[in-house]
Design an enzyme around this catalytic site. Sequence first.
Site, PDB file in Angstrom:
ATOM      1  N   ASP A  84       0.889  -1.163   0.000  1.00 10.27           N
ATOM      2  CA  ASP A  84       0.000   0.000   0.000  1.00 10.27           C
ATOM      3  C   ASP A  84       0.924   1.209   0.000  1.00 10.27           C
ATOM      4  OD1 ASP A  84      -1.955   1.895   0.289  1.00 10.27           O
ATOM      5  OD2 ASP A  84      -2.633   1.219   2.252  1.00 10.27           O
TER       6      ASP A  84
ATOM      7  N   CYS B  87      -4.064   4.960  -3.443  1.00 13.99           N
ATOM      8  CA  CYS B  87      -5.343   5.678  -3.452  1.00 13.99           C
ATOM      9  C   CYS B  87      -5.177   6.911  -4.339  1.00 13.99           C
ATOM     10  CB  CYS B  87      -5.785   6.034  -2.034  1.00 13.99           C
ATOM     11  SG  CYS B  87      -4.651   7.121  -1.158  1.00 13.99           S
TER      12      CYS B  87
END
Length: 130
Positions: A4, A57
Amino acid sequence: MLVDAPCSGSGTWRRRPEDAWRLKADEVERLHKLQLAILGRAAALVKPGGRLVYVTCSMLTGENEKTADAFEAAHQDFRPVAVGDALGNPAFSDAAREHLARFAKGHRLRLSPATSGTDGFFAALYERAG
């Protein structure tokens, strides 16, 4: 292994639009280099037959596709795995499988407020040859 990666957070700009004004062009390049370094370190930890998932993101190509392309060029021992193959996991509901399959393109998945009604999100899935 899940990476991530640190990113611009541009996928959350619909909730925090002021962040768009703070992002500088050189920051995207800095993040791209950092993401590649992190992916390289993570790749070294993946055993043969193991999987590596790169996620951000972000909605920016410079953090998503550009980083995935560079990783693929530098790590020939990792093969792309179609997102659809991973959706066979029983942890996904039928509705989740159907929804995610609509947005997957091969081994990459891109969600956005415009297409999926979610925050912006990118994922690329790989498996180490073994």
